[in-house]
Scaffold this active site. Structure first.
Site, PDB file in Angstrom:
ATOM      1  N   HIS A 247       0.859  -1.192   0.000  1.00  0.00           N
ATOM      2  CA  HIS A 247       0.000   0.000   0.000  1.00  0.00           C
ATOM      3  C   HIS A 247       0.885   1.229   0.000  1.00  0.00           C
ATOM      4  O   HIS A 247       1.957   1.218   0.610  1.00  0.00           O
ATOM      5  CB  HIS A 247      -0.911   0.007   1.245  1.00  0.00           C
ATOM      6  CG  HIS A 247      -2.078   0.920   1.101  1.00  0.00           C
ATOM      7  ND1 HIS A 247      -2.009   2.252   1.440  1.00  0.00           N
ATOM      8  CD2 HIS A 247      -3.320   0.697   0.628  1.00  0.00           C
ATOM      9  CE1 HIS A 247      -3.178   2.807   1.189  1.00  0.00           C
ATOM     10  NE2 HIS A 247      -4.003   1.898   0.702  1.00  0.00           N
ATOM     11  N   GLU A 302      -7.823  -5.399  -0.302  1.00  0.00           N
ATOM     12  CA  GLU A 302      -8.339  -6.192  -1.416  1.00  0.00           C
ATOM     13  C   GLU A 302      -8.266  -7.697  -1.193  1.00  0.00           C
ATOM     14  O   GLU A 302      -8.994  -8.459  -1.822  1.00  0.00           O
ATOM     15  CB  GLU A 302      -7.588  -5.834  -2.705  1.00  0.00           C
ATOM     16  CG  GLU A 302      -7.613  -4.360  -3.071  1.00  0.00           C
ATOM     17  CD  GLU A 302      -8.988  -3.861  -3.472  1.00  0.00           C
ATOM     18  OE1 GLU A 302      -9.987  -4.308  -2.883  1.00  0.00           O
ATOM     19  OE2 GLU A 302      -9.068  -3.018  -4.371  1.00  0.00           O
TER      20      GLU A 302
HETATM   21  N1  ACO Z   1       4.098  -7.561  -4.642  1.00  0.00           N
HETATM   22  C1  ACO Z   1       5.410  -7.537  -4.955  1.00  0.00           C
HETATM   23  N2  ACO Z   1       6.180  -6.445  -4.883  1.00  0.00           N
HETATM   24  C2  ACO Z   1       5.582  -5.315  -4.446  1.00  0.00           C
HETATM   25  C3  ACO Z   1       4.238  -5.266  -4.086  1.00  0.00           C
HETATM   26  C4  ACO Z   1       3.486  -6.451  -4.198  1.00  0.00           C
HETATM   27  N3  ACO Z   1       2.171  -6.477  -3.878  1.00  0.00           N
HETATM   28  N4  ACO Z   1       3.913  -4.015  -3.706  1.00  0.00           N
HETATM   29  C5  ACO Z   1       5.039  -3.290  -3.820  1.00  0.00           C
HETATM   30  N5  ACO Z   1       6.046  -4.075  -4.273  1.00  0.00           N
HETATM   31  C6  ACO Z   1       7.411  -3.678  -4.529  1.00  0.00           C
HETATM   32  C7  ACO Z   1       7.463  -2.747  -5.717  1.00  0.00           C
HETATM   33  O1  ACO Z   1       7.615  -3.460  -6.932  1.00  0.00           O
HETATM   34  C8  ACO Z   1       8.645  -1.897  -5.410  1.00  0.00           C
HETATM   35  O2  ACO Z   1       9.824  -2.574  -5.813  1.00  0.00           O
HETATM   36  P1  ACO Z   1      11.026  -1.760  -6.530  1.00  0.00           P
HETATM   37  O3  ACO Z   1      11.485  -0.786  -5.497  1.00  0.00           O
HETATM   38  O4  ACO Z   1      12.007  -2.846  -6.834  1.00  0.00           O
HETATM   39  O5  ACO Z   1      10.435  -1.106  -7.727  1.00  0.00           O
HETATM   40  C9  ACO Z   1       8.670  -1.842  -3.884  1.00  0.00           C
HETATM   41  O6  ACO Z   1       7.882  -2.941  -3.425  1.00  0.00           O
HETATM   42  C10 ACO Z   1       8.080  -0.595  -3.353  1.00  0.00           C
HETATM   43  O7  ACO Z   1       6.725  -0.482  -3.738  1.00  0.00           O
HETATM   44  P2  ACO Z   1       6.155   0.822  -4.392  1.00  0.00           P
HETATM   45  O8  ACO Z   1       6.178   0.633  -5.860  1.00  0.00           O
HETATM   46  O9  ACO Z   1       6.808   2.036  -3.858  1.00  0.00           O
HETATM   47  O10 ACO Z   1       4.675   0.824  -3.916  1.00  0.00           O
HETATM   48  P3  ACO Z   1       3.628   1.898  -4.368  1.00  0.00           P
HETATM   49  O11 ACO Z   1       3.328   2.716  -3.180  1.00  0.00           O
HETATM   50  O12 ACO Z   1       3.998   2.631  -5.593  1.00  0.00           O
HETATM   51  O13 ACO Z   1       2.454   0.933  -4.783  1.00  0.00           O
HETATM   52  C11 ACO Z   1       0.697  -0.570  -4.644  1.00  0.00           C
HETATM   53  C12 ACO Z   1       1.435   0.559  -3.927  1.00  0.00           C
HETATM   54  C13 ACO Z   1       0.338  -0.119  -6.057  1.00  0.00           C
HETATM   55  C14 ACO Z   1      -0.583  -0.833  -3.883  1.00  0.00           C
HETATM   56  C15 ACO Z   1       1.585  -1.827  -4.676  1.00  0.00           C
HETATM   57  O14 ACO Z   1       1.882  -2.253  -3.363  1.00  0.00           O
HETATM   58  C16 ACO Z   1       0.957  -2.967  -5.472  1.00  0.00           C
HETATM   59  O15 ACO Z   1       1.099  -2.996  -6.690  1.00  0.00           O
HETATM   60  N6  ACO Z   1       0.233  -3.902  -4.793  1.00  0.00           N
HETATM   61  C17 ACO Z   1      -0.454  -4.963  -5.498  1.00  0.00           C
HETATM   62  C18 ACO Z   1      -1.770  -4.440  -6.079  1.00  0.00           C
HETATM   63  C19 ACO Z   1      -2.816  -4.194  -5.028  1.00  0.00           C
HETATM   64  O16 ACO Z   1      -3.042  -5.014  -4.138  1.00  0.00           O
HETATM   65  N7  ACO Z   1      -3.494  -3.042  -5.142  1.00  0.00           N
HETATM   66  C20 ACO Z   1      -4.562  -2.641  -4.222  1.00  0.00           C
HETATM   67  C21 ACO Z   1      -4.072  -1.594  -3.281  1.00  0.00           C
HETATM   68  S1  ACO Z   1      -5.328  -1.166  -2.087  1.00  0.00           S
HETATM   69  C22 ACO Z   1      -6.356  -0.144  -2.943  1.00  0.00           C
HETATM   70  O17 ACO Z   1      -5.976   0.531  -3.852  1.00  0.00           O
HETATM   71  C23 ACO Z   1      -7.789  -0.119  -2.583  1.00  0.00           C
END
Ligand code: ACO
Length: 356
Positions: A247, A302
């Site tokens: 998140h 989710e």
């Molecule tokens: N699985 C694997 N790796 C992840 C995940 C995940 N669920 N979430 C974050 N990471 C990784 C990213 O790839 C990133 O790696 P990097 O630094 O090598 O690029 C690192 O962790 C940091 O994450 P961010 O990209 O900074 O996270 P951001 O705040 O941009 O994204 C998000 C948040 C989009 C929710 C992300 O965690 C994600 O894609 N989760 C999966 C999708 C999901 O469940 N979405 C629903 C969110 S809740 C809602 O919107 C109601």
């Protein structure tokens, strides 16, 4: 200052909700999520979020009748659901029907927009399954009527209450992507229907409200929970993200995940299903810890949304629309807040292309 993805940027002041990402706490108009989820009806949550943003103010008991009449009013649009829209999918169909509603800034417009996904999704799902849509019953509570329109017969009070808990749990959540999109459109004074359409567009993506469908696919693909670790590691090795985890704001477990788990417990969902979800969740948290040791990736809303809405009978590809049913209330309150007390949202970009 430029931050990728507006990370850490405060882009609006709001009296609507506060997300404390360090403490894992959500407050909606001064009430904690624990006070609201499972204890508040959709009508009461709507009254709470809309309070002060419209000239006309129904009294407590009148909200149910007003929202019921709004469901009744938007049902006429269901006639526009043709085969092409049905093929496109639930989100596209609901979005197309919402686009048929008039723009406006008044309470009647707002209530029609709360009613719209609640009526359009069940109607869409019934038509797709070869059944006639069921007209709303304006005398029922909102969540009970959604379940009735979905099933073609009344659901149990426990099932209606579980949906109600879900809808209230997701009704508002700070400046998430879809709410921000709605506020940007509202800041141009475009009107509430346009703001909700913006919210729907942003919600659709798998990084935001599009996640629960893929969560369900993951749970079904994994099957036996003993195979979870290998499945999850293989997904990460392919460069995929694990849906339902991570998140932007929360660095601890999303408090909404537990609110939904409690709703699942009341449903008496098949014990094996819940246990499998819990085992997959534990495996995912362990795998993510190794995958990103410096970043706390925890369960988000989710994950249990997928299990709960599946148990209530919503198909995997429709879960984002159920999210929209709940979040539309927040979008509308934010849109009114922005339109009445905010300025045009117009940031700048930094040009990094070739010089002329
Ligand atoms: N699985 C694997 N790796 C992840 C995940 C995940 N669920 N979430 C974050 N990471 C990784 C990213 O790839 C990133 O790696 P990097 O630094 O090598 O690029 C690192 O962790 C940091 O994450 P961010 O990209 O900074 O996270 P951001 O705040 O941009 O994204 C998000 C948040 C989009 C929710 C992300 O965690 C994600 O894609 N989760 C999966 C999708 C999901 O469940 N979405 C629903 C969110 S809740 C809602 O919107 C109601």
């Amino acid at each position: 200052m430029m931050t990728d993805g507006l990370d850490g940027v405060v882009a609006a002041s709001t009296i609507l909700s506060d997300v404390d990402g360090a403490a894992g706490r959500l407050v909606i108009r001064g009430r904690s999520l624990d006070e609201l989820a499972g204890r508040t009806s959709v009508e009461e949550a709507t009254a709470l979020l809309f309070d002060g943003f419209f000239d006309d103010r129904p009294s407590g008991g009148e909200w149910r009748a007003h929202l019921g009449q709004a469901r009744h009013a938007v049902f006429a649009e269901v006639a526009a659901l043709d085969e092409r829209l049905i093929r496109h999918g639930p989100l596209e169909a609901v979005r197309a029907l919402v686009a048929r509603l008039a723009d406006g800034e008044d309470l009647a417009t707002a209530l029609r927009l709360v009613a719209a996904p609640a009526v359009f999704l069940p109607s869409y799902l019934r038509l797709r399954a070869g059944h006639a849509p069921v007209a709303p019953d304006a005398s029922l509570g909102h969540a009970a009527d959604v379940m009735r329109m979905l099933r073609g017969q009344p659901a149990s009070s426990v099932e209606a209450a579980a949906l109600e808990t879900y809808l209230v749990t997701v009704c508002d959540h700070g400046l998430n992507a879809s709410t921000f999109a709605a506020r940007v459109v509202a800041s141009t004074q475009a009107g509430l229907t346009s703001a909700v359409l913006a919210g729907l567009g942003a919600l659709k993506g798998p990084l935001h409200g599009g996640a629960p469908g893929p969560v369900l696919t993951m749970l079904n693909d994994i099957g036996e929970a003993g195979d979870a670790r290998a499945w999850l590691e293989a997904a990460l090795a392919r460069g995929e993200r694990l849906m339902g985890f991570g998140h932007r704001i929360y660095r601890v477990r999303d408090p909404r995940a537990d609110a939904l788990k409690r709703a699942l417990a009341t449903l008496g969902v098949e014990a094996g299903r819940l246990a499998q979800a819990e085992q997959v969740e534990a495996a995912a948290l362990a795998v993510l810890k190794d995958h990103k040791p410096g970043r706390r990736l925890e369960t988000n809303v989710e994950f249990y949304t997928a299990v709960l809405l599946d148990a209530l009978g919503f198909p995997a590809d429709s879960l984002t629309c159920v999210f929209a049913m709940g979040r539309s209330v927040g979008w509308l309150a934010h849109a009114r807040e922005q339109a009445t007390s905010g300025r045009l949202i117009r940031p700048q970009s930094r040009y990094v292309g070739p010089a002329s």
